[in-house]
Design an enzyme around this catalytic site. Structure first.
Site, mmCIF file in Angstrom:
data_model
loop_
_atom_site.group_PDB
_atom_site.id
_atom_site.type_symbol
_atom_site.label_atom_id
_atom_site.label_comp_id
_atom_site.label_asym_id
_atom_site.label_seq_id
_atom_site.Cartn_x
_atom_site.Cartn_y
_atom_site.Cartn_z
ATOM 1 N N ARG A 1 -9.529 62.286 82.073
ATOM 2 C CA ARG A 1 -9.878 62.329 80.659
ATOM 3 C C ARG A 1 -8.837 61.548 79.887
ATOM 4 N NH1 ARG A 1 -11.776 66.721 77.207
ATOM 5 N NH2 ARG A 1 -11.639 64.898 75.854
ATOM 6 N N LYS B 1 -24.038 57.157 72.507
ATOM 7 C CA LYS B 1 -24.216 57.930 73.734
ATOM 8 C C LYS B 1 -23.700 59.362 73.595
ATOM 9 C CE LYS B 1 -19.924 56.405 76.007
ATOM 10 N NZ LYS B 1 -19.281 57.738 76.032
ATOM 11 N N ASP B 2 -22.862 59.625 72.574
ATOM 12 C CA ASP B 2 -22.340 60.974 72.363
ATOM 13 C C ASP B 2 -23.266 61.858 71.553
ATOM 14 O OD1 ASP B 2 -19.993 60.308 73.716
ATOM 15 O OD2 ASP B 2 -18.933 59.724 71.881
ATOM 16 N N ARG C 1 -6.393 56.074 80.039
ATOM 17 C CA ARG C 1 -7.056 55.837 81.325
ATOM 18 C C ARG C 1 -6.615 54.522 81.947
ATOM 19 N NH1 ARG C 1 -13.181 56.880 79.850
ATOM 20 N NH2 ARG C 1 -12.429 56.576 77.708
ATOM 21 N N CYS D 1 -25.371 64.868 78.000
ATOM 22 C CA CYS D 1 -24.519 63.742 78.381
ATOM 23 C C CYS D 1 -23.730 64.021 79.648
ATOM 24 C CB CYS D 1 -23.578 63.385 77.230
ATOM 25 S SG CYS D 1 -22.412 64.702 76.811
ATOM 26 N N ARG E 1 -22.463 61.046 85.807
ATOM 27 C CA ARG E 1 -23.378 59.918 86.039
ATOM 28 C C ARG E 1 -22.688 58.821 86.841
ATOM 29 N NH1 ARG E 1 -23.332 55.106 83.838
ATOM 30 N NH2 ARG E 1 -21.818 55.795 82.276
ATOM 31 N N ARG E 2 -21.480 58.437 86.411
ATOM 32 C CA ARG E 2 -20.748 57.397 87.135
ATOM 33 C C ARG E 2 -20.349 57.870 88.525
ATOM 34 N NH1 ARG E 2 -17.232 56.054 81.752
ATOM 35 N NH2 ARG E 2 -18.462 54.270 80.974
#
Length: 326
Positions: free
Chosen positions: A151, A85-86, A157, A247, A133-134
Site C-alpha cells: 500500500r 475507478k474509485d 511504492r 473495486c 485484480r492485478r
C-alpha cells in the site's frame, strides 16, 4: 445552501496525495479556462488515506470517496475530483458527475528492478500490489512470481522496488500508467502490460468531476466532458455494477471507441477471475456508443451466464490454471 458568486473562488475538494493534487490541479486549470473563475484546492482526508490496512479489509468501493462526497453535500467544497475507478457504481443521491475529461492511457504497467520485464524476472521474484485484480491476472500468467501486498502512494511504492526485503522491498510493482504520466514519471516504467495479459480496472485512467446536482457548476463544467471517454467508462462501470463487484473484486474491463460499419461503436472486453487466477471467464461485445450502459450490461449478463458469479465466490482454486471461456 450558499451558492458562490461569480467573484468567489470555486472550492475544489481533493485528497492530499501528490497524485490526487496533481489530478485536481489539471481539472482546476481547465475550470479556470472555461469559466474565468478562480479555483482553490481544499484538502479532504478520506478513510483510505488514514489506514495502512489492505483495501480489501474496508469492504471495497468508496474508501477514497466518502469524505469528499460528505464535503460536497455539506457545502465545504463546490466540486471534487476522483479517480473514476474509485467511485462506487451506485448513484450518490444529491450528487452528479458533471464532467469526465479525456482519459489517460488506462493500461497497467510494471516498474521492476534493473529495468526488467515480468518475463525477465526470475521465478520466485516478488511483485507488489494491493489489487486482487492485478494479483489474479499475474497468477494466471503462470510466471512463478510471488505476490506481495503493498500500500502507499505512488512515491512510496516506487521506493519499494529494489529495496531490501527486510525493509519491505520487492522486485517489481504494478501501477497505473495514467498516474505515472500525470506525475511525470513515465521514465520509471519497465513494461506496459498488454490488455490481452492484464485488463485494467473499470474506469482506470479517467477522472470524475463531481458536484451537487443543484449546483450551477453542473452546466458550467459541461465543456470539460469528453463524450468518448464517458461512453467507455459507462460501459465498463455497467459491467461492474451488473456483476455486483466492488473495486476489491478480481474484475477487469476495458471499453474502446472503434470504427464500425455504421460509424463509431464501443468494443468492450472484460474478465472475472478467481483470486488465485486459476479460473477465469473472459468475454467481449460491441455495440453503439449511444447505448454504453446497455452494452456493458449485456456483456456482464453473458459473463454471468458463463459462471462469473460462481468464480467470484471461490476463495481459492486448485493450482492448475484453466480458462473457462475465450
Amino acid at each position: 445552501m450558499t451558492v458562490p458568486s461569480d467573484r468567489t473562488a470555486i472550492r475544489l475538494g481533493t485528497r492530499a496525495s501528490a497524485l490526487a493534487r496533481t489530478q485536481s490541479e489539471l481539472v482546476a486549470d481547465a475550470v479556470r479556462r472555461h469559466t474565468g473563475r478562480d479555483v482553490e484546492l481544499v484538502e479532504v482526508t478520506t478513510e483510505g488515506d488514514t489506514s495502512g490496512a489492505a483495501l480489501t479489509s474496508f469492504g471495497g468501493a468508496g474508501v477514497f470517496v466518502g469524505a469528499l462526497r460528505d464535503a460536497l453535500l455539506d457545502g465545504r467544497v463546490d466540486l471534487a475530483v476522483h479517480s473514476l475507478k474509485d467511485l462506487p457504481t451506485a448513484p450518490a443521491p444529491g450528487l452528479t458527475i458533471a464532467a469526465i475529461p479525456l482519459r489517460e492511457d488506462p493500461r497497467d504497467v510494471v516498474v521492476a528492478r534493473d529495468g526488467l520485464t515480468l518475463g525477465e524476472l526470475p521465478a520466485g521474484s516478488t511483485v507488489g500490489t494491493g489489487s486482487p485484480r492485478r494479483a489474479a491476472q499475474l497468477h494466471a500468467l503462470g510466471l512463478g512470481l510471488e505476490v506481495v501486498g503493498i500500500r502507499g502512494n505512488v512515491g512510496t511504492r516506487l521506493g519499494k522496488v529494489g529495496a531490501p526485503a527486510e525493509e519491505g522491498g520487492v522486485d517489481a510493482v504494478f501501477l497505473a500508467r495514467a498516474g505515472l504520466a500525470r506525475l511525470g514519471r513515465l521514465d520509471a516504467i519497465t513494461e506496459v502490460m498488454d490488455p490481452l495479459q492484464m485488463l485494467p480496472a473499470p474506469g482506470q485512467g479517467a477522472l470524475a468531476v463531481e458536484c451537487r446536482t443543484d449546483h450551477p457548476l453542473v452546466q458550467l463544467l459541461a465543456p470539460l466532458d469528453d463524450a468518448r471517454t464517458r461512453a467507455a467508462v459507462e460501459a465498463e462501470r455497467a459491467v461492474l455494477a451488473v456483476l455486483e463487484a466492488g473495486c476489491s473484486a478480481p474484475v477487469g474491463a476495458l471499453a474502446e471507441v472503434v470504427e464500425g460499419d455504421d460509424g463509431d461503436e464501443l468494443w468492450v472486453r472484460a474478465i472475472v477471475l478467481t483470486l488465485d487466477g486459476g479460473l477465469s471467464v473472459r468475454q467481449s461485445i460491441s455495440g453503439p456508443t449511444g447505448d454504453a450502459h446497455g452494452v456493458g450490461t449485456r456483456l456482464a449478463e453473458l459473463m454471468l451466464d458463463d459462471g462469473a458469479a460462481e468464480l467470484m465466490a471461490i476463495p481459492m482454486t486448485s493450482p492448475s490454471r484453466k480458462q473457462l471461456h475465450a
